[in-house]
Enzyme design. Structure first.
Site, PDB file in Angstrom:
ATOM      1  N   ASP A 173       0.831  -1.189   0.000  1.00 55.03           N
ATOM      2  CA  ASP A 173       0.000   0.000   0.000  1.00 55.03           C
ATOM      3  C   ASP A 173       0.877   1.254   0.000  1.00 55.03           C
ATOM      4  O   ASP A 173       1.870   1.336   0.727  1.00 55.03           O
ATOM      5  CB  ASP A 173      -0.887  -0.014   1.248  1.00 55.03           C
TER       6      ASP A 173
ATOM      7  N   GLU B 284       1.500  -0.660  -5.127  1.00 56.72           N
ATOM      8  CA  GLU B 284       0.458   0.320  -5.395  1.00 56.72           C
ATOM      9  C   GLU B 284       1.189   1.662  -5.449  1.00 56.72           C
ATOM     10  O   GLU B 284       1.464   2.281  -4.427  1.00 56.72           O
ATOM     11  CB  GLU B 284      -0.608   0.345  -4.301  1.00 56.72           C
TER      12      GLU B 284
END
Length: 594
Positions: A218, A277
């Site tokens: 993330d 990401e």
């Protein structure tokens, strides 16, 4: 033409292994938003046992791996992306034994498991941050605490804005400010502190030892900030992400972190992977995250954001393939995820949006590289745009304020344990756009319909944490199974063909022979750059070939006729062909074998 497989003879009927041996290079990975997938205990919230019980659906769908959103101990200020304990399962979702059972069950079905890791920030409830607030010596050095500006330090240290709205700084009672690029409950870590790197290496080992096959990282672009934390000098900074250089994202220092993680992953063997990401201003900058000694994949958000326009699609595809080819990595393709409006709605909604979404899915699955499928897109689910304000959980909704309120927040001391006051529902609704979304994410997170004509449509024995719309029974897994015209069966057929056809999946360049080349592409054998070649096509139509395979996409609102590229094997809408010419339906994609 129906959506089921046809009798076209195929060269082989086995999965397409990549020449490099990396399973991820052409994998189809299914994203599970855990709290909205399946509920096993009746509390209305999806859990790990619910995921495990529904794994046969994913195996039948034909995906290669499942990616699970965070299920760690968390106050749930941001749907679990505010982690208080990275080595424990939140009781909402089960316990560590459930995680272990899920991994083992997935492996038994031939599915790999990827889990989220959240290294840019922790929860405010994380023991480290609690120590920082309590004044434990050295504890604040793990985070980005800074003195304020102005005579009395009452102004934030710089002009950075939170991605969720408002300032990116919150003041604590003793006068210092801490950075949170997301919600105030998510303080950013300082990755220059050696304990931070040591802790996350330990966290990765913990889950690798349990058996997971990799991590989705993330905010992989966010762990390092520019020296001195300089001002940006303009507002609306969230709109600049992925388009312009920013001092808090995509700094060169993040790559040293990813290189260290790649060494750790490689030390385990078995094809363990890292997926970034990452938002970057250009395809070339994004490709840096997947150099041979860094992570294995990076999400291609340019493809997700591409409009329904053939020129724009071709540009994004070409630039994406060129950038990853330069570093020897596979390209990824994704249409939806838990942070964006579902692509049925983005493409116009209703019948037109669904037609385009089905066509886009076939386009995505025909391209060289790896594809990601977000839960429910195989059902053709639209965005839920009319959720009542009292049901919403997205922190971006709670942070929405008028300009005056934002200005006041920027200069007002706020305790670290108290989020900004939620705006009135009427204000938030007035700010929302025509889709009822405007950057808010609850509409794509509504729990899935599995069976039945009434909510919760088999999601679990109780209700659902977000209300499901009336009329979703016809979109359920049970309702669509066995219907050759359904979106679910279209995905199943496409994934089966993707495994069976030798010209699909693999990403390596190849030399086409006489039996591989579509005659309409021109004389002579084709050299397939990154596994595909564009061919001449009418205006509004994309046509490319791969060895023994062709893909046509008609983006026009009307049908179009062209020479038949071969034998149709799958289409998102019925096609008419006499073997010599074909009439492509509007907003459709068709696969051909030759």
């Amino acid at each position: 033409m129906k959506h089921e497989l046809t009798a076209v003879p195929l060269a082989r009927a086995s999965s397409n292994p990549s020449a490099s041996g990396g399973w991820w290079r052409d994998a189809v990975i299914y994203q599970v938003y855990v709290r909205s997938f399946a509920d096993s205990d009746g509390d209305g919230i999806g859990d790990l046992r619910g995921v495990r019980e529904r794994l046969p659906h994913l195996a039948r769908l034909g995906v290669d791996a499942v990616w699970l959103t965070p299920f760690y101990v968390s106050p749930q200020a941001d749907g679990g992306y505010d982690v208080a304990d990275y080595r424990a399962v939140d009781p909402l979702f089960g316990d560590l034994a459930d995680a272990d059972d899920l991994v083992r069950a997935a492996h038994a079905l031939g599915l790999r498991v990827i889990v989220d890791v959240v290294p840019n920030h922790t929860s405010e409830r994380h023991p480290w941050f609690q120590e920082a607030l309590a004044g434990v010596p050295g504890a604040r050095e793990r985070y980005l605490f800074r003195p304020g500006r102005g005579v009395d330090g009452s102004l934030p240290p710089n002009d950075w804005e939170s991605v969720f709205g408002g300032p990116a700084w919150t003041r604590v009672p003793d006068g210092d400010w801490y950075l949170h690029l997301f919600a105030p409950e998510q303080p950013d870590l300082d990755w220059e502190h050696p304990e931070v790197a040591e802790e996350f290496a330990s966290v990765l080992r913990f889950w690798l030892d349990l058996g997971v096959d990799g991590f989705r990282v993330d905010v992989a672009h966010g762990m390092v900030k520019a020296p001195g934390l300089p001002d940006i000098g303009r507002g609306a900074q969230a709109t600049l992400i992925g388009t312009e250089p920013l001092p808090f994202f995509d700094q060169d220092g993040v790559h040293a972190i990813h290189r260290s993680w790649r060494r750790l992953l490689d030390s385990y063997g078995g094809g363990r992977i890292g997926v970034a990401e990452a938002w970057a201003p250009t395809s070339e900058r994004l490709a840096l995250y997947v150099r041979p000694d860094e992570l294995h994949q990076a999400f291609n958000f340019r493809f997700l954001n591409c409009p329904w326009d053939p020129a724009a699609m071709r540009t994004v595809i070409d630039e994406s393939l060129a950038a990853t080819s330069a570093v020897g990595a596979p390209t990824t393709w994704v249409l939806s995820n838990h942070d964006v409006v579902r692509h049925v709605t983005r493409y116009g909604g209703g019948a037109q949006g669904l037609a385009r979404a089905r066509a886009a899915a076939l386009l995505m699955l025909a391209l060289p590289g790896s594809a990601y499928v977000y839960q429910g897109e195989e059902l053709g689910l639209p965005e839920v745009t009319d959720l009542p304000a009292e049901s919403r959980r997205d922190p971006a909704f709670r942070r929405r304020t008028t300009t005056a309120t934002t200005a006041t927040t920027a200069t007002t001391a706020t305790t670290a344990t108290t989020p900004p006051t939620a705006p009135a529902a009427a204000t938030a609704d007035a700010d929302a756009d025509a889709d009822g979304q405007d950057g808010l994410r609850d509409g794509c997170r509504v729990p899935l319909p599995w069976a039945g004509d009434e909510a919760p449509y088999g999601f679990g024995p109780g209700g659902s944490w977000l209300p499901q719309p009336d009329g979703w029974g016809g979109l359920s897994v049970a309702a669509q199974t066995g219907d050759p015209h359904s979106t679910l069966e279209l995905y199943r057929a496409a994934l089966e063909l993707r495994r069976a056809m030798p010209g699909l999946g693999a990403v390596e360049a190849g030399q086409g022979g006489p039996d591989d080349e579509w005659p309409g592409a021109g004389a002579g054998p084709a050299v397939y750059a990154r596994g595909m070649r564009w061919c001449p096509a009418p205006e509004g139509v994309l046509l490319f070939t791969r060895p023994g395979f062709a893909c046509t996409v008609n983006t026009r609102p009307t049908s179009v006729e062209l020479p038949s590229p071969g034998r149709p094997v799958l289409s998102s809408a019925p096609v008419e062909t006499d073997g010599r010419t074909v009439r492509l339906p509007p907003d459709s994609c068709t696969w051909w074998a030759f």
